[in-house]
Design a protein around this motif. Structure first.
Motif, PDB file in Angstrom:
ATOM      1  N   ASP B 359       0.802  -1.222   0.000  1.00 25.56           N
ATOM      2  CA  ASP B 359       0.000   0.000   0.000  1.00 25.56           C
ATOM      3  C   ASP B 359       0.830   1.264   0.000  1.00 25.56           C
ATOM      4  OD1 ASP B 359      -2.486  -1.466   2.154  1.00 25.56           O
ATOM      5  OD2 ASP B 359      -2.384  -1.265  -0.024  1.00 25.56           O
ATOM      6  N   ALA B 360       2.070   1.155   0.428  1.00 20.52           N
ATOM      7  CA  ALA B 360       2.813   2.401   0.650  1.00 20.52           C
ATOM      8  C   ALA B 360       4.027   2.576  -0.251  1.00 20.52           C
ATOM      9  CB  ALA B 360       3.246   2.493   2.109  1.00 20.52           C
ATOM     10  N   VAL B 361       4.698   1.494  -0.587  1.00 19.31           N
ATOM     11  CA  VAL B 361       5.960   1.650  -1.318  1.00 19.31           C
ATOM     12  C   VAL B 361       6.026   0.696  -2.504  1.00 19.31           C
ATOM     13  CG1 VAL B 361       7.252   2.386   0.718  1.00 19.31           C
ATOM     14  CG2 VAL B 361       7.184  -0.012   0.104  1.00 19.31           C
ATOM     15  N   PHE B 362       6.893   1.065  -3.440  1.00 17.02           N
ATOM     16  CA  PHE B 362       7.180   0.261  -4.622  1.00 17.02           C
ATOM     17  C   PHE B 362       8.640  -0.158  -4.525  1.00 17.02           C
ATOM     18  CE2 PHE B 362       6.608  -1.147  -8.856  1.00 17.02           C
ATOM     19  CZ  PHE B 362       7.739  -0.834  -9.572  1.00 17.02           C
ATOM     20  N   VAL B 363       8.897  -1.445  -4.695  1.00 17.79           N
ATOM     21  CA  VAL B 363      10.232  -1.980  -4.467  1.00 17.79           C
ATOM     22  C   VAL B 363      10.718  -2.693  -5.721  1.00 17.79           C
ATOM     23  CG1 VAL B 363      11.584  -3.582  -3.078  1.00 17.79           C
ATOM     24  CG2 VAL B 363       9.696  -2.342  -2.041  1.00 17.79           C
ATOM     25  N   THR B 364      11.969  -2.460  -6.122  1.00 20.72           N
ATOM     26  CA  THR B 364      12.554  -3.265  -7.189  1.00 20.72           C
ATOM     27  C   THR B 364      13.923  -3.751  -6.726  1.00 20.72           C
ATOM     28  OG1 THR B 364      13.732  -1.459  -8.282  1.00 20.72           O
ATOM     29  CG2 THR B 364      11.463  -1.848  -8.966  1.00 20.72           C
ATOM     30  N   THR B 365      14.322  -4.879  -7.263  1.00 20.09           N
ATOM     31  CA  THR B 365      15.673  -5.365  -6.992  1.00 20.09           C
ATOM     32  C   THR B 365      16.360  -5.638  -8.316  1.00 20.09           C
ATOM     33  OG1 THR B 365      15.117  -7.699  -6.970  1.00 20.09           O
ATOM     34  CG2 THR B 365      14.880  -6.516  -4.908  1.00 20.09           C
ATOM     35  N   GLU B 366      17.657  -5.577  -8.300  1.00 14.61           N
ATOM     36  CA  GLU B 366      18.418  -5.897  -9.502  1.00 14.61           C
ATOM     37  C   GLU B 366      19.837  -6.203  -9.092  1.00 14.61           C
ATOM     38  OE1 GLU B 366      19.224  -2.713 -12.130  1.00 14.61           O
ATOM     39  OE2 GLU B 366      19.180  -1.225 -10.530  1.00 14.61           O
ATOM     40  N   GLY B 367      20.564  -6.782 -10.033  1.00 13.69           N
ATOM     41  CA  GLY B 367      21.992  -6.921  -9.792  1.00 13.69           C
ATOM     42  C   GLY B 367      22.403  -8.354  -9.558  1.00 13.69           C
ATOM     43  N   TRP B 368      23.443  -8.736 -10.293  1.00 11.04           N
ATOM     44  CA  TRP B 368      23.975 -10.082 -10.141  1.00 11.04           C
ATOM     45  C   TRP B 368      25.257 -10.030  -9.321  1.00 11.04           C
ATOM     46  CZ3 TRP B 368      27.959 -11.688 -14.081  1.00 11.04           C
ATOM     47  CH2 TRP B 368      28.442 -12.963 -13.801  1.00 11.04           C
ATOM     48  N   ILE B 369      26.166  -9.130  -9.702  1.00 15.51           N
ATOM     49  CA  ILE B 369      27.407  -8.990  -8.945  1.00 15.51           C
ATOM     50  C   ILE B 369      27.195  -8.009  -7.798  1.00 15.51           C
ATOM     51  CG2 ILE B 369      29.797  -8.275  -9.044  1.00 15.51           C
ATOM     52  CD1 ILE B 369      29.923  -9.153 -11.869  1.00 15.51           C
TER      53      ILE B 369
END
Lengths: 170, 458
Positions: B359-369
């Protein structure tokens, strides 16, 4: 000759719940004029260089790439102009463009910091202008080229007043 | 916004009137501290060639001239500089040669910090730095005052800005966590630039020995620039890093030589980025940075980034994040991974791409190294963008980006199925709209007392 676009793509880049307004064909004309001049200049320069350094028959070499490049550019410009569209919704503005690299940006009115209208000499000659919206980040990159000046002015007034009304700062 | 006006306060003529009518003066040592470093540089420049053949008369004459001219100018400027607290603003008048009246309104002040540059710290003095909405960085500095005076002034400036009475005493602070300086040292050692420079130095040494050449000074270049300098800089700047919570927001204190504070009012945080490089993964170390609005940076939008946690373990990250976002734990939100098709475009990194939202935040992740988590509160979303390149179109993928002001946070849901992108775009636009309407205004402290029906993103 353009491939029909997949339906899911249309849903993403031209959602059906908005009324889409295209931009003026004069945009394509302006770009084609620039393209023609550029191709001509490059071809002339190439010919000069070849005439000075190479046997005379090589002068024919730039012709084919010039014609092909010019024709491709001509068609691409046309397709690109037809892909530009914008929609004014209740609380945000949508701008969609692109054929190879498609993009859609949704800008809430309350996030607009300022709105610019720009028009270079060639654009003025053909009677079009570009509206640029700025938010707090340059990533937004919401521009609408190819609008008639009166449409551009109307849009800017509307955006400015809506922006003030719904402004929420940062 | 502070703009120089034409109103020239009669600072000169009222020198013999009540001392408080025109305001207070800064500490008498101010001109010497301000000019001190400058004078030393000038002296060093002029007298550089005197080192080998010192002509004491010349040195004395030059030193005397610099002290007289610089000191005189500084003294006169100090005499005519006054600051005054009015009902709605802090007014600073300077003179006599360059006349300037700065008006800093309380309700535009977003953060006030007390900093101690090294030279001032030796004398027990401090400088006040105010972040004013829409203002330039140079506008909001007032120095030097004694440390106690600076702190008292800070309290008096912050109280009206938060909607409290002017005489509210300084808000108490609770230390949330301290970063051991040793850890900063270790983390700097393990950061990629330092490791790279170290390896380069080793390589140069090995090659030089193998070729039978004598070790020249060339060896020292990568060592000094790439290893020693970052270590010294990070230790000086980030040593003694402390995070504390106060009613004004999260505050950080850092610096071994100069001491700097930074206040992060919750309403100003545009986004958060948690990052972890490959080497740090061995120790479980993370770094947390935030995008903060209105910190008076040089850029147009006045947004810059602040380091909330230069290096910390998972528990530290959880502590800091919970202070910033309240009861919301962004790392616990269930996330959607990228489809297998994305491997065509990111062979190794696709497995680590994901996005999630509550409801409050948008989260993304990325990255292999180097791993990265980006968190953006919906209320701070600027615009939402969908993009698709030709390769993506072949695979039926698209990307959706949530735009925030320029900074370490870069929240993009990369390479999603087109249908998923459609719903993500639509939902994000709607969530941003709903929460933007509800986000806190300027006087955020007052609004905290008002009842709200849902946890607001802080």
């Amino acid at each position: 000759m353009a491939k029909p676009l997949a339906r899911a793509d249309d849903d993403l880049f031209a959602p059906a719940d908005a009324t889409w307004t295209p931009v003026e064909p004069a945009l394509a004309k302006v770009r084609r004029v620039v393209l023609g001049i550029s191709v001509l200049v490059v071809a002339v320069l190439a010919c000069i260089v070849l005439w000075l350094t190479a046997p005379a028959w090589t002068l024919a070499l730039p012709i084919l790439p010039g014609v092909v490049g010019g024709a491709l550019g001509w068609l691409t410009i046309g397709r690109n102009q037809r892909s530009w569209r914008y929609a004014e919704r209740e609380s945000d503005l949508l701008v969609s463009h692109g054929v190879m690299f498609r993009s859609l940006v949704v800008v809430p009115y309350g996030r607009m910091q300022y709105v610019d209208i720009q028009s270079g000499p060639l654009q003025r000659a053909f009677g079009i202008a570009t509206v640029e919206l700025h938010t707090a980040t340059p990533q937004t990159d919401a521009r609408i080229p190819g609008l008639k000046p009166e449409d551009a002015a109307r849009l800017r007034e509307k955006l400015a007043s809506l922006g003030n009304a719904q402004a929420s700062g940062l | 916004m502070s703009e120089p006006t034409d109103d020239t306060a009669p600072t000169g003529s009222t020198a013999d009137a009540e001392p408080n009518a025109d305001g207070e003066r800064l500490h008498p040592l101010t001109p010497f501290l301000r000019g001190g470093a400058f004078a030393i540089v000038i002296l060093a420049g002029i007298l550089r060639d005197q080192i080998s053949h010192p002509n004491y008369g010349f040195i004395a004459a030059v030193a005397g001239a610099v002290v007289l001219v610089g000191g005189g100018y500084g003294l006169v400027t100090w005499l005519f500089t006054r600051y005054r607290l009015t009902e709605d603003s802090l007014r600073i008048n300077t003179g006599p040669i360059v006349r300037r009246n700065r008006v800093l309104r309380y309700d535009r002040m977003q953060a006030v910090d007390v900093n101690q540059p090294l030279l001032a710290r030796i004398f027990g003095l401090a400088e006040l730095r105010m972040d004013v909405a829409g203002g330039e960085k140079s506008e909001g500095r007032l120095g030097y005052l004694t440390l106690a005076d600076a702190r008292a002034l800070r309290a008096r400036l912050l109280a009206p800005a938060a909607g409290l009475h002017a005489d509210t005493p300084t808000a108490p602070e609770q230390i949330v966590l301290t970063v051991p300086t040793g850890r900063v040292f270790g983390a700097t050692l393990l950061s990629s630039p330092v490791v790279g420079s170290f390896l380069a130095t080793v390589a140069v040494v090995v090659v030089t020995i193998v070729l039978g050449q004598p070790l020249g000074l060339l060896v020292m270049v990568p060592w000094a620039l790439g290893v020693l300098t970052p270590i010294a800089r990070n230790m000086a700047r980030l040593g003694g890093f402390t995070v504390s919570s106060s009613p004004d927001g999260l505050r950080t204190r850092h610096g071994l030589a100069s001491v700097e504070h930074q206040t992060l009012p919750p309403g100003r945080i545009q986004g958060l980025a948690i990052s972890q490089s490959l080497l740090w993964r061995l120790f479980g170390w993370f770094r947390v940075e935030v995008d903060v609005a209105g910190m008076g940076s040089q850029s147009q939008g006045g947004v810059s980034s602040a380091v909330v946690l230069p290096v910390g373990d998972r528990a530290d990250v959880a502590t800091v994040v919970s202070r910033l976002f309240g009861s919301i734990d962004p790392l616990a939100i269930s996330r959607h991974r990228a489809p297998r098709k994305a491997r065509w475009l990111r062979p190794f990194g696709a497995a680590f791409l994901s996005w999630g939202s509550d409801d409050a935040v948008f989260v993304t992740t990325e990255g292999w190294i180097d791993r990265r988590v980006n968190v953006v509160p919906h209320a701070k979303t600027q615009s939402v963008r969908a993009t698709q390149g030709p390769l993506q179109r072949l695979l039926g993928l698209a990307s959706v980006a949530v735009d925030t002001p320029l900074g370490p946070v870069n929240a993009v849901a990369l390479h999603r199925e087109t249908a998923e992108a459609v719903s993500l775009l639509r939902d994000q636009v709607e969530r941003a709209h709903r929460l933007r309407i509800r986000s806190a205004g300027d006087q955020w402290m007052r609004s905290l007392d008002e009842p709200s029906d849902a946890p607001m993103p802080r």
